[in-house]
Design an enzyme around this catalytic site. Structure first.
Site, short mmCIF file in Angstrom:
data_model
loop_
_atom_site.label_atom_id
_atom_site.label_comp_id
_atom_site.label_asym_id
_atom_site.label_seq_id
_atom_site.Cartn_x
_atom_site.Cartn_y
_atom_site.Cartn_z
N SER A 22 6.00 -29.36 -34.19
CA SER A 22 7.45 -29.57 -34.12
C SER A 22 8.05 -29.81 -35.50
CB SER A 22 7.79 -30.73 -33.18
OG SER A 22 7.38 -30.46 -31.89
N ASP A 136 10.21 -28.20 -26.65
CA ASP A 136 11.35 -28.40 -25.75
C ASP A 136 11.82 -27.10 -25.11
OD1 ASP A 136 11.25 -31.08 -26.22
OD2 ASP A 136 13.00 -31.15 -27.52
N LYS A 163 4.68 -36.17 -22.27
CA LYS A 163 6.11 -36.49 -22.45
C LYS A 163 6.50 -37.46 -21.34
CE LYS A 163 7.34 -33.56 -25.81
NZ LYS A 163 8.14 -33.90 -26.96
N ARG A 167 5.15 -32.07 -18.14
CA ARG A 167 6.07 -30.93 -18.02
C ARG A 167 5.35 -29.64 -17.61
NH1 ARG A 167 10.13 -31.40 -23.21
NH2 ARG A 167 10.82 -33.53 -22.83
#
Length: 186
Positions: A22, A136, A163, A167
């Site tokens: 990220s 994301d 997270k 997810r």
């Protein structure tokens, strides 16, 4: 840490023990710190942060559009119709601006005029996606992949399991409930 450490009396150093993921989010933070007069020096494996700093920024500041949220609308345009989003900076350090090139790779048509990106539906084909720098986007990329002809493979997304929820499991479960063939991997 990058926001808090400059306020301490002494100098600090952040030393990474794993590869950076990220990177776009880190670059956004560094850009914001610089805007507000905070000095941070990148090292080979982290950052050095002098202590005793204060934040002193401009009285007014333009906040650019959020690529993570815009991605949902842009994918909707790629799946059916045509949708444009304004206020997005094509030169942003936000890693999630990769949604544009990913949708092009899927086969959607994109057009950028100033700070508006428009995505128009074209026949989409499955692609391979390295999600290590864009976690994301994974939920909406799952939807784009489900709408594409053929197989879409999303890799390097394992940390999405830690997270606020798992997810990957949540997306696999939801897609299976609507009849999408999904193979969930580690």
């Amino acid at each position: 840490l990058l926001f808090a450490l400059p306020l301490l009396e002494g100098d600090s150093e952040i030393v990474l023990t794993t590869a950076v993921e990220s990177r776009g989010y880190i670059n956004m933070t560094l850009k914001t710190l610089k805007t507000f007069g905070v000095e941070v020096t990148e090292t080979e494996n982290g950052w050095k942060i002098p202590g005793g700093q204060t934040y002193a920024g401009p009285r007014m500041r333009f906040t650019e559009g959020d690529w993570s949220n815009a991605a949902f609308w842009l994918v909707a345009g790629a799946i059916q119709g045509s949708i444009g989003c304004q206020g997005l900076d094509m030169a942003s350090p936000q890693g999630d601006r990769a949604i544009v090139s990913l949708l092009e790779e899927f086969g959607a048509e994109t057009k950028t005029v100033l700070n508006q990106i428009t995505v128009t539906h074209k026949e989409m084909k499955g692609i391979r996606i390295d999600a290590s720098q864009i976690p994301d986007l994974v939920p909406i990329l799952c939807i784009a992949g489900a709408a594409a002809e053929g197989k879409t493979e999303i890799m390097n997304a394992g940390r999405l399991r830690i997270k606020e929820s798992d997810r990957l499991a949540a997306m696999a479960d939801c897609l299976k409930k609507i009849g999408v063939e999904v193979e969930e991997r580690e």
